[in-house]
Each structure stands twice: as C-alpha cells, then as structure tokens.
Design an enzyme around this catalytic site. Structure first.
Site, mmCIF file in Angstrom:
data_model
loop_
_atom_site.group_PDB
_atom_site.id
_atom_site.type_symbol
_atom_site.label_atom_id
_atom_site.label_comp_id
_atom_site.label_asym_id
_atom_site.label_seq_id
_atom_site.Cartn_x
_atom_site.Cartn_y
_atom_site.Cartn_z
ATOM 1 N N HIS A 77 -38.425 37.269 36.994
ATOM 2 C CA HIS A 77 -38.146 38.476 36.194
ATOM 3 C C HIS A 77 -36.776 39.005 36.593
ATOM 4 O O HIS A 77 -36.527 39.278 37.767
ATOM 5 C CB HIS A 77 -39.219 39.540 36.448
ATOM 6 C CG HIS A 77 -40.556 39.177 35.870
ATOM 7 N ND1 HIS A 77 -40.799 39.219 34.523
ATOM 8 C CD2 HIS A 77 -41.686 38.735 36.432
ATOM 9 C CE1 HIS A 77 -42.052 38.834 34.291
ATOM 10 N NE2 HIS A 77 -42.612 38.533 35.433
ATOM 11 N N ASP A 269 -55.406 48.864 36.625
ATOM 12 C CA ASP A 269 -54.366 49.703 36.012
ATOM 13 C C ASP A 269 -54.821 50.100 34.618
ATOM 14 O O ASP A 269 -56.020 50.119 34.326
ATOM 15 C CB ASP A 269 -53.065 48.888 35.950
ATOM 16 C CG ASP A 269 -53.158 47.828 34.871
ATOM 17 O OD1 ASP A 269 -52.230 47.669 34.103
ATOM 18 O OD2 ASP A 269 -54.216 47.183 34.780
ATOM 19 N N ASP A 338 -54.168 38.081 37.004
ATOM 20 C CA ASP A 338 -53.787 39.461 36.673
ATOM 21 C C ASP A 338 -52.327 39.512 36.194
ATOM 22 O O ASP A 338 -52.031 40.066 35.130
ATOM 23 C CB ASP A 338 -53.988 40.351 37.909
ATOM 24 C CG ASP A 338 -53.479 41.746 37.659
ATOM 25 O OD1 ASP A 338 -52.249 41.913 37.571
ATOM 26 O OD2 ASP A 338 -54.287 42.663 37.511
HETATM 27 N N1 LIG Z 1 -52.764 44.950 36.781
HETATM 28 C C1 LIG Z 1 -51.429 44.997 36.783
HETATM 29 N N2 LIG Z 1 -50.833 46.181 36.591
HETATM 30 C C2 LIG Z 1 -49.471 46.183 36.581
HETATM 31 C C3 LIG Z 1 -48.691 45.045 36.761
HETATM 32 C C4 LIG Z 1 -47.340 45.476 36.669
HETATM 33 C C5 LIG Z 1 -46.106 44.627 36.737
HETATM 34 N N3 LIG Z 1 -46.208 43.551 37.691
HETATM 35 C C6 LIG Z 1 -45.172 42.519 37.547
HETATM 36 C C7 LIG Z 1 -45.162 41.656 38.723
HETATM 37 C C8 LIG Z 1 -45.693 40.452 38.442
HETATM 38 C C9 LIG Z 1 -46.200 40.412 37.073
HETATM 39 O O1 LIG Z 1 -45.871 39.177 36.461
HETATM 40 C C10 LIG Z 1 -45.522 41.591 36.385
HETATM 41 O O2 LIG Z 1 -44.353 41.132 35.747
HETATM 42 C C11 LIG Z 1 -47.358 46.847 36.458
HETATM 43 N N4 LIG Z 1 -48.655 47.232 36.410
HETATM 44 C C12 LIG Z 1 -49.239 48.530 36.119
HETATM 45 O O3 LIG Z 1 -49.332 48.625 34.701
HETATM 46 C C13 LIG Z 1 -49.005 49.962 34.308
HETATM 47 C C14 LIG Z 1 -47.648 49.907 33.666
HETATM 48 O O4 LIG Z 1 -47.824 49.433 32.347
HETATM 49 P P1 LIG Z 1 -46.592 49.681 31.331
HETATM 50 O O5 LIG Z 1 -46.365 51.219 31.311
HETATM 51 O O6 LIG Z 1 -47.054 49.132 30.020
HETATM 52 O O7 LIG Z 1 -45.393 48.960 31.918
HETATM 53 C C15 LIG Z 1 -48.959 50.778 35.583
HETATM 54 O O8 LIG Z 1 -50.265 51.165 35.933
HETATM 55 C C16 LIG Z 1 -48.457 49.729 36.562
HETATM 56 O O9 LIG Z 1 -48.796 50.075 37.913
HETATM 57 C C17 LIG Z 1 -49.340 43.803 36.970
HETATM 58 O O10 LIG Z 1 -48.736 42.734 37.144
HETATM 59 N N5 LIG Z 1 -50.720 43.839 36.969
#
Ligand SMILES: Nc1nc2c(c(CN[C@H]3C=C[C@H](O)[C@@H]3O)cn2[C@@H]2O[C@H](COP(=O)(O)O)[C@@H](O)[C@H]2O)c(=O)[nH]1
Length: 366
Positions: A77, A269, A338
């Site tokens: 990323h 989340d 996830d």
């Molecule tokens: N379960 C889960 N929740 C995640 C992520 C990530 C980003 N992780 C990066 C790292 C490796 C991955 O490949 C992603 O590129 C953010 N969040 C959560 O989502 C919400 C943000 O949403 P929105 O406002 O739409 O961007 C917020 O609660 C945030 O804490 C994840 O990976 N898994």
C-alpha cells in the site's frame, strides 16, 4: 452471578489442575475468541448462515490465491511506511492508537478528507496520509515525548496535523489527543518512551503483546459487558491490529516475529461486518437491519453493536477453519482473511456496490 458467589468455572479448572488432568499452559491467551463465541451463542439480532460461510470460504481462498495475498501485501500500500526499523514500529503504534471512527454521514465530496501527494484520502487512509504529511512537515507526531508535551502537542496541533480539505473536521479529535497523551505517559513510565520496548516485553508472543496493551493502556482496553455475563467480552480490536500490522509490515521477521501470531482474531471494526453481510454470512433481525439501513447510530457498548462485533469475529474463525478444511496446506490466518475482506469492501465501496451501509457507532475502539 454476584461478586461474592464462587466462580464455578474457576473452581472446576482448579479441581482438574489439582487432579493432574490439566496442565495450565504458560502460553498466554487473549480470550477474544472465547468471548466472540459466547456472543454468537447468545445473539438474537445477528445470525451466521453456515451455507454462505462455506461458500465464502471457497471464494475468499481462491481470490486470495489469485491476488497472492500475503503479509507482504501490507507494504504494497503506497501510504504504508516502507522502512523496516524502530521508527516504523513507532509509526504503526501511533497509527493504531488513532485507528478508529473515520466514518461520516456527509456526502462524499463534503466528508473529512486529507489532501496528500496530490490525492484526496478518506477513512483509514486519511489517518495514514495525515501522519505521513505531518512527518514531511517536521511535526514529530510519532514521537511519544511529543505526545507528553502539553505545550507543543495540543488540540490545535492535532487540528493542524489532521486539517481537512473539506469543511468537516476529523471526528473525535479530543479523544485522539487523549489517546496520545495517555500512551505517552505509559510509555514514559514503563517502556523507556519506546513502542518497540512493548514488543520486546512480549517476548515473541502475539497474545502476550495484546494482553500487555490491554493491561497497561486504558485506550486499548476494548472490553465490554454483554447481556449480564460477569466476565467482560474482550474484543481488543486496536491492540490486535497493532500486532497484525507489525507482523505484516516486518513479514514475520525481526520486530514482526511472533510464534503464536495465529491466535490473533479478526479485527471487530465497522467495515468487515458490512462485507460479511454482503457475502450472506451475517444476517440481521428486522429491527437491526432497518436501523443499519437507515444509518441510525447504534449506541457504543450496546447489545446490537456487541452482537455485530462478536459474531463477525466468530464468523471469520469459522471461515478460517473451513478454508483449512478445504485446503490443509493453505497459509492462511484470521489476519490475512480480515485484511483481504477490508480491502475488498473498500473496492466495492468505491464502485458503489455495497449491499448494505456499514453500522454507525462513535467510539475510540474501532
Ligand atoms: N477489520 C479491519 N478493520 C480495518 C482495517 C483497516 C486497514 N488495514 C490495512 C492494513 C492491511 C489491510 O490490507 C488494510 O489495507 C482499517 N480498519 C478499520 O476500518 C475502519 C475504517 O474504515 P474506512 O473508514 O472505510 O476506511 C476503522 O474502524 C478502522 O480501524 C483492516 O485491515 N481490517
């Protein structure tokens, strides 16, 4: 059960131990999966559809294979740090201290957004972009000494760091300052001001690191009472995603080496539950379905919110088990599933193809 009544579970465990039937393993457990299963077993507004979970497991596995999903995907990323040293640990720690509640109900063009490297970033990526921009501008936003400095690190400073290219301010700025302040104090008192000392203190155990964060930092203690159960449900989303981000960034080496990384669960989340609903894996009761579709705010710590979060963790666990059953050789864990589902729902969102809105809760936990 009132506090002065005997804890029958504990007594049974002790009896088994005394009879030599139970070796209390010294390996730590976080208790997240146990709590998630309890929530699933006691949920009436959120249900899992087993047929859809089975189908989703096959689809997720083949897509992850196709896209060669691995820990290395994390560094691909463009906004994530590409250095792999102590400053990277500090960056990830800062990021996961503040990794919560970006959602907005304003139209896309008016919602909080960060302009950086000639692009407009929203959601989680607005956080990462703002931290990178602050460092480019010479603001030591990842330095815990700075977080403790009440002259330098003020609400005004955060308004500058997270200045938006729209009229909407970043949500919960005051709470974010409080998280930095508390973390700065705890790191000063117990970890020689260095986030990498947290990893050293965990001695190679992911579960120990999660437990240490929940024990020492109030702002990581994502634990909640559910339906009168005496033991709180531990969701620990930001503590777990911190461990997962370090593991993925360092590709399981150096600071990222954890012998029990597979104990980390899905991160509860507001995005992945939305994806699981779209896959048919999660189903909501009519009143909950209506509230989510009407974008009503769900109270933080309420039963509906905890059912959504706990059932999502359990759902990913069942999908993980099914993938392993179908493909015993698969190098897959809850973290990679996830990460894949988060990235996928973000692609669907940008294509306007979400099947239901994400749920709305304002909290510092996710
Ligand atoms: N379960 C889960 N929740 C995640 C992520 C990530 C980003 N992780 C990066 C790292 C490796 C991955 O490949 C992603 O590129 C953010 N969040 C959560 O989502 C919400 C943000 O949403 P929105 O406002 O739409 O961007 C917020 O609660 C945030 O804490 C994840 O990976 N898994």
């Amino acid at each position: 059960m009132s506090d002065d009544e005997p804890d029958l579970e504990l007594l049974a465990l002790l009896r088994q131990h005394l009879q030599g039937k139970l070796t209390i393993s010294e390996e730590p457990e976080t208790g997240v999966l146990e709590g998630a299963e309890y929530v699933y077993d006691n949920s009436i507004d959120v249900a899992l559809d087993m047929r859809s979970c089975k189908n989703a497991a096959a689809a997720i596995h083949s897509q992850m294979q196709l896209k060669q999903y691995s820990p290395a995907t994390w560094s691909a990323h463009e906004l994530h740090p590409d250095t792999k040293d102590e400053s990277t640990v500090a960056f990830i720690f800062t990021m996961d201290l503040l990794n919560f509640s970006f959602w907005s109900d304003k139209p896309e063009s008016e919602r909080f957004a960060i302009s950086y490297r000639d692009r407009r970033w929203t959601g989680y990526w607005s956080l990462v972009a703002a931290l990178q921009r602050a460092l480019d501008e010479g603001i030591p936003i990842t330095d815990s000494h700075f977080w403790q400095d009440e002259e330098e690190c003020t609400l005004e400073t955060l308004r500058q760091v997270f200045r938006s290219c729209t009229d909407e301010e970043m949500p919960m700025l005051a709470e974010r300052l409080e998280c930095l302040r508390e973390a700065g104090n705890v790191l000063y008192e117990k970890y020689q001001c260095s986030p990498s000392n947290l990893i050293t203190a965990a001695n190679g155990s992911a579960a120990a690191l999660v437990n240490l964060l929940a024990r020492d930092f109030r702002c990581f203690r994502d634990e909640h009472r559910f339906e009168g159960r005496r033991k709180p449900i531990r969701l620990l989303k930001r503590a777990q995603i911190f461990v997962a981000d370090v593991w993925a960034c360092f590709e399981g080496q150096g600071y990222g080496e954890f012998r029990d990384i597979d104990k980390i669960t899905m991160f509860a989340d507001y995005r992945v539950p939305q994806m699981l609903y779209g896959l048919g894996c999660l189903a909501y009761s009519p009143p909950l379905d209506a509230a989510v579709r009407d974008k009503k705010e769900l109270p933080a710590g309420g039963s509906w919110e905890l059912q959504l979060r706990g059932c999502s963790i359990w759902c990913i666990e069942l999908i993980r088990r099914e993938i392993k059953r179908q493909h015993p050789e698969a190098e897959v864990n809850a973290i990679l599933i996830d990460f894949f589902l988060y990235d996928t729902i973000k692609q669907l969102e940008s294509a306007g193809q979400e099947s239901i809105p994400h749920h709305r809760t304002r909290s510092i936990w996710y």
